[in-house]
Scaffold this active site. Sequence first.
Site, PDB file in Angstrom:
ATOM      1  N   CYS A 114       0.819  -1.225   0.000  1.00 12.70           N
ATOM      2  CA  CYS A 114       0.000   0.000   0.000  1.00 12.70           C
ATOM      3  C   CYS A 114       0.848   1.268   0.000  1.00 12.70           C
ATOM      4  CB  CYS A 114      -0.949   0.005   1.192  1.00 12.70           C
ATOM      5  SG  CYS A 114      -2.159  -1.324   1.114  1.00 12.70           S
ATOM      6  N   HIS A 250      -2.956   7.717   1.709  1.00 11.70           N
ATOM      7  CA  HIS A 250      -3.400   6.379   1.299  1.00 11.70           C
ATOM      8  C   HIS A 250      -4.813   6.193   1.845  1.00 11.70           C
ATOM      9  CE1 HIS A 250      -3.833   2.214   0.657  1.00 11.70           C
ATOM     10  NE2 HIS A 250      -3.609   1.842   1.905  1.00 11.70           N
ATOM     11  N   ASN A 280     -10.034   0.445  -0.437  1.00 11.46           N
ATOM     12  CA  ASN A 280      -8.577   0.462  -0.363  1.00 11.46           C
ATOM     13  C   ASN A 280      -8.025  -0.164  -1.650  1.00 11.46           C
ATOM     14  OD1 ASN A 280      -5.868   0.058   0.165  1.00 11.46           O
ATOM     15  ND2 ASN A 280      -6.183  -0.730   2.235  1.00 11.46           N
TER      16      ASN A 280
HETATM   17  O1  UT7 Z   1      -3.814  -0.551   3.370  1.00 18.23           O
HETATM   18  C1  UT7 Z   1      -2.968  -1.261   4.202  1.00 18.23           C
HETATM   19  C2  UT7 Z   1      -3.135  -0.853   5.563  1.00 18.23           C
HETATM   20  N1  UT7 Z   1      -4.373  -1.401   6.103  1.00 18.23           N
HETATM   21  C3  UT7 Z   1      -5.050  -0.687   6.959  1.00 18.23           C
HETATM   22  O2  UT7 Z   1      -4.701   0.429   7.210  1.00 18.23           O
HETATM   23  C4  UT7 Z   1      -6.216  -1.321   7.658  1.00 18.23           C
HETATM   24  C5  UT7 Z   1      -6.118  -1.027   9.121  1.00 18.23           C
HETATM   25  N2  UT7 Z   1      -7.205  -1.562   9.911  1.00 18.23           N
HETATM   26  C6  UT7 Z   1      -8.474  -1.149   9.812  1.00 18.23           C
HETATM   27  O3  UT7 Z   1      -8.800  -0.329   8.979  1.00 18.23           O
HETATM   28  C7  UT7 Z   1      -9.481  -1.637  10.813  1.00 18.23           C
HETATM   29  O4  UT7 Z   1      -8.805  -2.355  11.820  1.00 18.23           O
HETATM   30  C8  UT7 Z   1     -10.580  -2.547  10.211  1.00 18.23           C
HETATM   31  C9  UT7 Z   1     -11.533  -1.713   9.366  1.00 18.23           C
HETATM   32  C10 UT7 Z   1      -9.921  -3.633   9.375  1.00 18.23           C
HETATM   33  C11 UT7 Z   1     -11.399  -3.208  11.314  1.00 18.23           C
HETATM   34  O5  UT7 Z   1     -11.929  -2.244  12.192  1.00 18.23           O
HETATM   35  P1  UT7 Z   1     -11.793  -2.462  13.769  1.00 18.23           P
HETATM   36  O6  UT7 Z   1     -12.528  -1.362  14.412  1.00 18.23           O
HETATM   37  O7  UT7 Z   1     -10.343  -2.612  14.096  1.00 18.23           O
HETATM   38  O8  UT7 Z   1     -12.600  -3.788  14.000  1.00 18.23           O
HETATM   39  P2  UT7 Z   1     -12.066  -5.180  14.578  1.00 18.23           P
HETATM   40  O9  UT7 Z   1     -11.169  -5.854  13.608  1.00 18.23           O
HETATM   41  O10 UT7 Z   1     -11.584  -4.983  15.963  1.00 18.23           O
HETATM   42  O11 UT7 Z   1     -13.438  -5.956  14.635  1.00 18.23           O
HETATM   43  C12 UT7 Z   1     -14.493  -5.573  15.528  1.00 18.23           C
HETATM   44  C13 UT7 Z   1     -15.598  -6.589  15.401  1.00 18.23           C
HETATM   45  C14 UT7 Z   1     -15.106  -8.030  15.561  1.00 18.23           C
HETATM   46  O12 UT7 Z   1     -16.107  -8.733  16.266  1.00 18.23           O
HETATM   47  P3  UT7 Z   1     -15.913  -9.067  17.831  1.00 18.23           P
HETATM   48  O13 UT7 Z   1     -14.657  -9.874  17.901  1.00 18.23           O
HETATM   49  O14 UT7 Z   1     -15.801  -7.734  18.491  1.00 18.23           O
HETATM   50  O15 UT7 Z   1     -17.157  -9.821  18.142  1.00 18.23           O
HETATM   51  C15 UT7 Z   1     -15.024  -8.531  14.160  1.00 18.23           C
HETATM   52  O16 UT7 Z   1     -15.204  -9.930  14.057  1.00 18.23           O
HETATM   53  O17 UT7 Z   1     -16.181  -6.522  14.101  1.00 18.23           O
HETATM   54  C16 UT7 Z   1     -16.190  -7.826  13.502  1.00 18.23           C
HETATM   55  N3  UT7 Z   1     -16.042  -7.677  12.073  1.00 18.23           N
HETATM   56  C17 UT7 Z   1     -17.088  -7.452  11.256  1.00 18.23           C
HETATM   57  N4  UT7 Z   1     -18.401  -7.313  11.496  1.00 18.23           N
HETATM   58  C18 UT7 Z   1     -19.212  -7.084  10.451  1.00 18.23           C
HETATM   59  C19 UT7 Z   1     -14.916  -7.717  11.316  1.00 18.23           C
HETATM   60  N5  UT7 Z   1     -15.205  -7.524  10.027  1.00 18.23           N
HETATM   61  C20 UT7 Z   1     -16.548  -7.359   9.953  1.00 18.23           C
HETATM   62  C21 UT7 Z   1     -17.450  -7.122   8.905  1.00 18.23           C
HETATM   63  N6  UT7 Z   1     -18.744  -6.979   9.183  1.00 18.23           N
HETATM   64  N7  UT7 Z   1     -17.037  -7.006   7.617  1.00 18.23           N
END
Ligand code: UT7
Length: 323
Positions: A114, A250, A280
């Site tokens: 990225c 980005h 992304n």
């Molecule tokens: O481009 C390269 C660099 N990449 C990035 O910069 C990405 C960086 N990370 C992020 O943007 C964020 O961490 C995400 C958007 C990927 C995720 O957001 P988050 O607030 O960190 O959520 P999380 O991974 O902590 O997930 C929270 C909850 C989880 O459920 P529990 O464990 O709290 O019950 C996940 O299982 O959301 C759940 N979850 C979803 N729910 C509905 C994860 N993906 C989804 C989904 N729909 N698509």
Amino acid sequence: MTLRAVVKGVGHYLPERVVPNSEFEETIDTSDEWIRSRSGIERRHFAADGQTTSDLGIRAAKAALADAGLEADDLDAIVVATSTADFTFPSAATMIQSGLGMTRGFAFDVQAVCAGFVFALTNANGLILSGQAKRVLVIGAETFSRIMDWEDRGTCVLFGDGAGALILEGEEGAGSTDDRGILATDLNSDGTYRDILYVDGGVSTGTTGHLRMQGKEVFRHAIEKLAQTAHTSLEKIGLSGDDVDWIVPHQANLRIIKGTAQKMGVPMDRVVVTVQDHGNTSAASIPLALSVGKERGQIKQGDLVVTEAIGGGLAWGSVVIRW
Ligand code: UT7
């Protein structure tokens, strides 16, 4: 007099197929509301069957050449940032070179995921400043839809396909920060974090593989490292967030974009945001945002633009450009 790599043209291409968040609700346990609120993404474009990264890159390159009023044979070099080249080799860059009918110069890929476009711009700047090339086409092109695990809701809703391109040309400046062109760059990587964002395939497995990400871990590094690299490159030329007309970040997550701008002391009305429409697109996200930002009338000649990106590696960096 100081030689500068000055922007002469910009362009982009997005595949026709637009996929709204609601489409994922049919196949995985997710919702439009979750995707919007956690990432800022509303829709993304996916390449058609058989449409490759180099196909997208060629379209973006043609748009940038038209914007610059140049032909392919006016170029000395093509540098392509991608992690999704059509083949293991040859490079996407040579595929694009041939697709443009360019019969001279040289072309190669840069792979920093990225952060790839920031690395490619820095390389292109070096080629110009060292006298190796006068005009360089820098492209970010990706088809991340080809490396998604469609059952992994934590990643498959986040990425999209697209390409953006920029043409740089060597031009003498006065040596001040009022000069047009690339004014400062900063590159970093730390391979100890390779396990938090990677693709589980390649020559060692004999498969293409799928993207794997510990999103929360990447998020934890992102704002800190992005604000730091932007600060470092601005500091190299004695400038700060107050001098910035546009941050072109980005486009991975709106919360990361906002957090980084806040840390840099730059209000959101000076940030180009396209993540809602593109998702992304990895190395394509910055040139796409530069092209869309110009098209929207946001980025104008003379503006101070800071690009910053982080991705797999981890690799991160920034480039300061007087547009
Ligand atoms: O481009 C390269 C660099 N990449 C990035 O910069 C990405 C960086 N990370 C992020 O943007 C964020 O961490 C995400 C958007 C990927 C995720 O957001 P988050 O607030 O960190 O959520 P999380 O991974 O902590 O997930 C929270 C909850 C989880 O459920 P529990 O464990 O709290 O019950 C996940 O299982 O959301 C759940 N979850 C979803 N729910 C509905 C994860 N993906 C989804 C989904 N729909 N698509």
